[in-house]
Design an enzyme around this catalytic site. Structure first.
Site, short mmCIF file in Angstrom:
data_model
loop_
_atom_site.label_atom_id
_atom_site.label_comp_id
_atom_site.label_asym_id
_atom_site.label_seq_id
_atom_site.Cartn_x
_atom_site.Cartn_y
_atom_site.Cartn_z
N HIS A 175 0.33 97.24 -35.42
CA HIS A 175 1.64 96.69 -35.76
C HIS A 175 2.68 97.09 -34.72
O HIS A 175 3.54 96.28 -34.34
CB HIS A 175 2.10 97.20 -37.13
CG HIS A 175 1.19 96.86 -38.28
ND1 HIS A 175 0.41 97.80 -38.90
CD2 HIS A 175 0.95 95.68 -38.91
CE1 HIS A 175 -0.27 97.22 -39.89
NE2 HIS A 175 0.04 95.94 -39.91
N GLN A 180 -1.31 85.68 -51.44
CA GLN A 180 -2.46 85.53 -50.54
C GLN A 180 -3.66 86.35 -50.99
O GLN A 180 -4.68 86.39 -50.31
CB GLN A 180 -2.06 85.87 -49.10
CG GLN A 180 -1.75 87.34 -48.85
CD GLN A 180 -1.10 87.53 -47.48
OE1 GLN A 180 -0.01 87.04 -47.21
NE2 GLN A 180 -1.78 88.24 -46.60
P1 AMP Z 1 -1.09 93.05 -41.81
O1 AMP Z 1 -0.08 94.11 -42.10
O2 AMP Z 1 -2.50 93.53 -41.86
O3 AMP Z 1 -0.85 91.78 -42.57
O4 AMP Z 1 -0.88 92.66 -40.29
C1 AMP Z 1 0.38 92.29 -39.81
C2 AMP Z 1 0.24 91.80 -38.40
O5 AMP Z 1 -0.32 92.84 -37.60
C3 AMP Z 1 -0.71 90.60 -38.29
O6 AMP Z 1 -0.18 89.68 -37.36
C4 AMP Z 1 -1.97 91.23 -37.79
O7 AMP Z 1 -2.78 90.36 -37.05
C5 AMP Z 1 -1.43 92.33 -36.90
N1 AMP Z 1 -2.43 93.36 -36.68
C6 AMP Z 1 -3.11 94.06 -37.62
N2 AMP Z 1 -4.02 94.88 -37.05
C7 AMP Z 1 -3.90 94.68 -35.72
C8 AMP Z 1 -4.58 95.23 -34.57
N3 AMP Z 1 -5.55 96.14 -34.69
N4 AMP Z 1 -4.19 94.80 -33.35
C9 AMP Z 1 -3.21 93.86 -33.23
N5 AMP Z 1 -2.55 93.32 -34.25
C10 AMP Z 1 -2.89 93.72 -35.47
#
Ligand code: AMP
Length: 279
Positions: A37, A61
């Site tokens: 993030h 979701q």
């Molecule tokens: P989430 O909180 O899991 O919904 O993720 C929020 C954003 O962070 C989304 O756009 C994810 O794709 C991105 N994200 C989560 N993990 C990673 C990672 N390891 N590398 C890059 N972006 C990430």
């Protein structure tokens, strides 16, 4: 750093930023922030004057059998990290503020969202598109940054933005990995030490497939078969392993370097991990 819980407050603040001539960048998250993030926040700062991070575990979701209630929530630490990254505003709404009790409108992408994770999670991307469209309306960003980690999600969001004429640039930021290769994820904390060790079969088999492509391999079925065999041997049973076109997600028989991706989801008991590699 501004902390907004009300959608109206966020919207008023964003409109004021734009009136002041500032470019607004948005990073949507579900919190439990980690280096992945933070890399998105840094990317947003490169493209915008002020960055908004939304932290919202979006109930629409998650299917009833999924981990909505158990999803990790670490709000105080998330706010500390955002402050340290120079985030201008954090949006922390409640489900009640985001969804009126009689909400009856959805945003649904009907093609890219149907296969892969959408096949296992039929309502997932409808919830994602709806909440992201709402966040776009509220934060009115010039730029929004999403992670390559959720490759299908970015493809679906890009399609929604194109189809519905959101005047927003979508940036896909690279996957941030642990030093040993495991893709960072808020859900990695569910992994037992043993599952954490065997989960490396996902990133390793993808990296090995990419090395084969770099060395000239073009046979998608061969690459997919090798990955399936490696993750299965480690106890991670594939939901899907597919070489696909990186824009349309259509499965490919022949790798097209520069325009292909390998998408992967595997299960180990109740655990499910996704990963991918651009070729
Ligand atoms: P989430 O909180 O899991 O919904 O993720 C929020 C954003 O962070 C989304 O756009 C994810 O794709 C991105 N994200 C989560 N993990 C990673 C990672 N390891 N590398 C890059 N972006 C990430």
């Amino acid at each position: 750093m501004n902390i907004f819980t009300s959608p109206e407050e966020l919207h008023a603040w964003s409109i004021e930023q734009k009136r002041l001539g500032r470019l607004v960048g948005l990073v949507p998250t579900m919190g439990c922030l980690h280096e992945g993030h933070l890399s998105l926040i840094r990317e947003a700062r490169r493209h915008a004057d002020v960055v908004v991070v939304s932290i919202f575990v979006n109930p629409t979701q998650f299917a009833p059998n999924e981990d909505y209630a158990a999803y990790p929530r670490t709000e105080a630490e998330d706010l500390r990290l955002c402050e340290a990254e120079g985030v201008a505003a954090v949006f922390l709404p409640t489900p009640e503020l985001m969804y009126p009790p009689d909400a009856s409108t959805w945003v649904e992408e009907t093609r890219l969202s149907k296969g892969y994770c959408g096949a296992q999670r039929p309502i997932h991307f409808r919830g994602v598109c709806t909440v992201v469209a709402k966040l776009f309306n509220l934060a009115a960003p010039d730029v929004a940054v999403f992670g390559q980690k959720d490759f299908q999600q970015v493809a679906v969001i890009r399609r929604m933005v194109r189809d519905l004429n959101f005047p927003i640039q979508i940036i896909r930021a690279p996957i941030v990995r642990e030093p040993d290769g495991l893709a960072r994820s808020s859900r990695n904390r569910y992994l037992s030490p043993e599952a954490r060790a065997t989960a490396l079969s996902l990133s390793r088999s993808l990296a090995e497939a990419k090395a084969e492509v770099d060395a000239g391999e073009r046979d998608a079925a061969k690459l997919e078969g090798e990955i399936r065999a490696k993750t299965s041997a480690a106890g991670w049973i594939p939901d899907y392993v597919t070489v696909a076109d990186a824009d349309t997600l259509v499965p490919l028989q022949t790798v097209r370097p520069g325009a292909s991706v390998i998408l992967l989801a595997c299960r180990n008991g109740t655990l499910r991990l996704i990963d991918n590699v651009l070729l």
